[in-house]
Design a protein around this motif. Structure first.
Motif, PDB file in Angstrom:
ATOM      1  N   SER A   4       0.847  -1.186   0.000  1.00 37.78           N
ATOM      2  CA  SER A   4       0.000   0.000   0.000  1.00 37.78           C
ATOM      3  C   SER A   4       0.886   1.240   0.000  1.00 37.78           C
ATOM      4  CB  SER A   4      -0.898   0.013   1.231  1.00 37.78           C
ATOM      5  OG  SER A   4      -0.113   0.187   2.414  1.00 37.78           O
ATOM      6  N   GLU A   5       0.292   2.378  -0.304  1.00 36.64           N
ATOM      7  CA  GLU A   5       1.035   3.630  -0.285  1.00 36.64           C
ATOM      8  C   GLU A   5       1.593   3.902   1.104  1.00 36.64           C
ATOM      9  OE1 GLU A   5       2.912   6.621  -2.049  1.00 36.64           O
ATOM     10  OE2 GLU A   5       1.572   5.225  -3.098  1.00 36.64           O
ATOM     11  N   GLU A   6       0.827   3.554   2.125  1.00 36.46           N
ATOM     12  CA  GLU A   6       1.292   3.754   3.499  1.00 36.46           C
ATOM     13  C   GLU A   6       2.502   2.873   3.801  1.00 36.46           C
ATOM     14  OE1 GLU A   6      -0.375   3.232   8.101  1.00 36.46           O
ATOM     15  OE2 GLU A   6      -1.761   3.088   6.403  1.00 36.46           O
ATOM     16  N   GLU A   7       2.475   1.626   3.342  1.00 36.90           N
ATOM     17  CA  GLU A   7       3.608   0.717   3.572  1.00 36.90           C
ATOM     18  C   GLU A   7       4.846   1.184   2.817  1.00 36.90           C
ATOM     19  OE1 GLU A   7       1.362  -3.565   4.333  1.00 36.90           O
ATOM     20  OE2 GLU A   7       1.529  -2.788   2.275  1.00 36.90           O
ATOM     21  N   ILE A   8       4.655   1.697   1.610  1.00 37.28           N
ATOM     22  CA  ILE A   8       5.775   2.212   0.825  1.00 37.28           C
ATOM     23  C   ILE A   8       6.410   3.403   1.531  1.00 37.28           C
ATOM     24  CG2 ILE A   8       6.345   3.458  -1.313  1.00 37.28           C
ATOM     25  CD1 ILE A   8       4.237   1.627  -2.698  1.00 37.28           C
ATOM     26  N   GLU A   9       5.595   4.322   2.003  1.00 38.24           N
ATOM     27  CA  GLU A   9       6.117   5.514   2.671  1.00 38.24           C
ATOM     28  C   GLU A   9       6.786   5.172   3.994  1.00 38.24           C
ATOM     29  OE1 GLU A   9       6.485   8.488   1.553  1.00 38.24           O
ATOM     30  OE2 GLU A   9       5.478   8.122  -0.352  1.00 38.24           O
ATOM     31  N   ASP A  39       7.182  -2.838  -6.309  1.00 35.16           N
ATOM     32  CA  ASP A  39       7.107  -2.339  -4.934  1.00 35.16           C
ATOM     33  C   ASP A  39       8.447  -1.738  -4.514  1.00 35.16           C
ATOM     34  OD1 ASP A  39       4.419  -3.123  -4.376  1.00 35.16           O
ATOM     35  OD2 ASP A  39       5.088  -5.152  -3.909  1.00 35.16           O
ATOM     36  N   ALA A  42       9.156   1.493  -6.075  1.00 28.66           N
ATOM     37  CA  ALA A  42       8.287   2.515  -5.484  1.00 28.66           C
ATOM     38  C   ALA A  42       8.857   3.000  -4.158  1.00 28.66           C
ATOM     39  CB  ALA A  42       6.882   1.957  -5.289  1.00 28.66           C
ATOM     40  N   ALA A  46      10.206   6.788  -3.331  1.00 26.54           N
ATOM     41  CA  ALA A  46       9.754   7.530  -2.145  1.00 26.54           C
ATOM     42  C   ALA A  46      10.942   7.972  -1.303  1.00 26.54           C
ATOM     43  CB  ALA A  46       8.799   6.670  -1.320  1.00 26.54           C
ATOM     44  N   ARG A  49      12.581  10.911  -3.051  1.00 24.37           N
ATOM     45  CA  ARG A  49      11.779  12.128  -2.845  1.00 24.37           C
ATOM     46  C   ARG A  49      12.106  12.777  -1.507  1.00 24.37           C
ATOM     47  NH1 ARG A  49       7.602   9.031  -5.286  1.00 24.37           N
ATOM     48  NH2 ARG A  49       6.678   8.523  -3.252  1.00 24.37           N
TER      49      ARG A  49
END
Length: 268
Positions: A4-9, A39, A42, A46, A49
């Motif tokens: 998920s986006e939360e797990e990636i961040e 994944d 990604a 992140a 960034r």
């Protein structure tokens, strides 16, 4: 993708903190057993960034896992890539400050410096040659913000861990010599790499996918998948043709590329 986006961040935040504090984190592939290559890239994006938000600038790209030996060790059949940032660049002969890295290692590589953009899924060898300003000897400094092995299970890092951790990239030392890309056969450019005066590794450019230019073609095509491109002035590390050399404090590294040049650094 499975994360998920939360797990990636969260993974990116943990890696950013690990780098800042010089403390390794556990394997992401244990935290996320189903992690895919998408994944991992990604997470890497992140992480980068966060680096850019902290004031860093992109100066190029690195290609890793180009040799058959390293691919076999990680049970993959493709290279990986990472981002070079401005705080990773060291002068030839530089003294690396103590504590700058966690578990530094070095690899010898042929660096490409670009004079024109390179992009698209149909990039060819001829395109790479035309876009290259010059090639030079270089050292890549590797580090790992992720444990090499899990202390409880003994499981070692996988490709998902390495890619997430910006392909284990930490630094670049560029030699002073500059060569036209067509001035020599890069397959036959080699190096004798010594630590504290003793030869540790030797190798030839042909160890990089049979030709370092092939690595640049692969990178440009892979980047096209993610809407990225190689920009003029960027440095591309084409991949190592030696096994990584451990660099504990006190290591003096010298890579002799013969007529192609020399490059060195000291770990204080």
């Amino acid at each position: 993708m499975t994360l998920s986006e939360e797990e990636i961040e969260r993974a990116a935040a943990d890696l950013f903190s690990a780098d800042e504090n010089r403390r390794q984190i556990g394997l992401l592939t244990i935290r996320h057993p189903d992690m895919t290559l998408d994944d991992a890239y990604a997470v890497q994006a992140a992480l980068v960034r966060r680096k850019l938000a902290a004031g860093r600038k992109v100066i190029g790209w690195k290609i890793g896992l180009t040799s058959k030996a390293m691919q076999s060790a990680l049970n993959i059949d493709i290279p990986d890539s990472g981002v070079l940032l401005d705080d990773m660049a060291f002068d030839n002969g530089a003294a690396i400050p103590p504590g700058r890295f966690i578990q530094p290692r070095i690899e010898a590589e042929i660096a490409f410096v670009m004079k024109a953009p390179l992009a698209g899924e149909n990039v060819t060898r001829e395109d790479v040659i035309a876009a290259t300003d010059y090639v030079a000897p270089s050292l890549e400094i590797l580090d790992t913000r992720i444990l090499r092995a899990d202390p409880e299970t003994g499981k070692t890092r996988k490709i998902g861990d390495t890619i997430s951790d910006n392909a284990a990239n930490a630094g670049i030392v560029l030699g002073e010599e500059r060569h036209a890309i067509d001035a020599c056969d890069l397959r036959w450019i080699g190096a004798i790499v010594s630590r504290n005066g003793e030869v540790e590794e030797t190798g030839l450019g042909a160890g990089v996918l049979n030709d370092p230019v092939t690595g640049i073609v692969w990178l440009a095509r892979r980047m096209a998948i993610y809407g990225q491109k190689i920009e003029p002035g960027q440095i591309i590390l084409s991949g190592s043709f030696i096994r990584p050399v451990e660099c504990p404090s006190g290591s003096r590294i010298h890579a002799d590329f013969g007529p192609f040049g020399t490059v060195s650094c000291d770990f204080a």
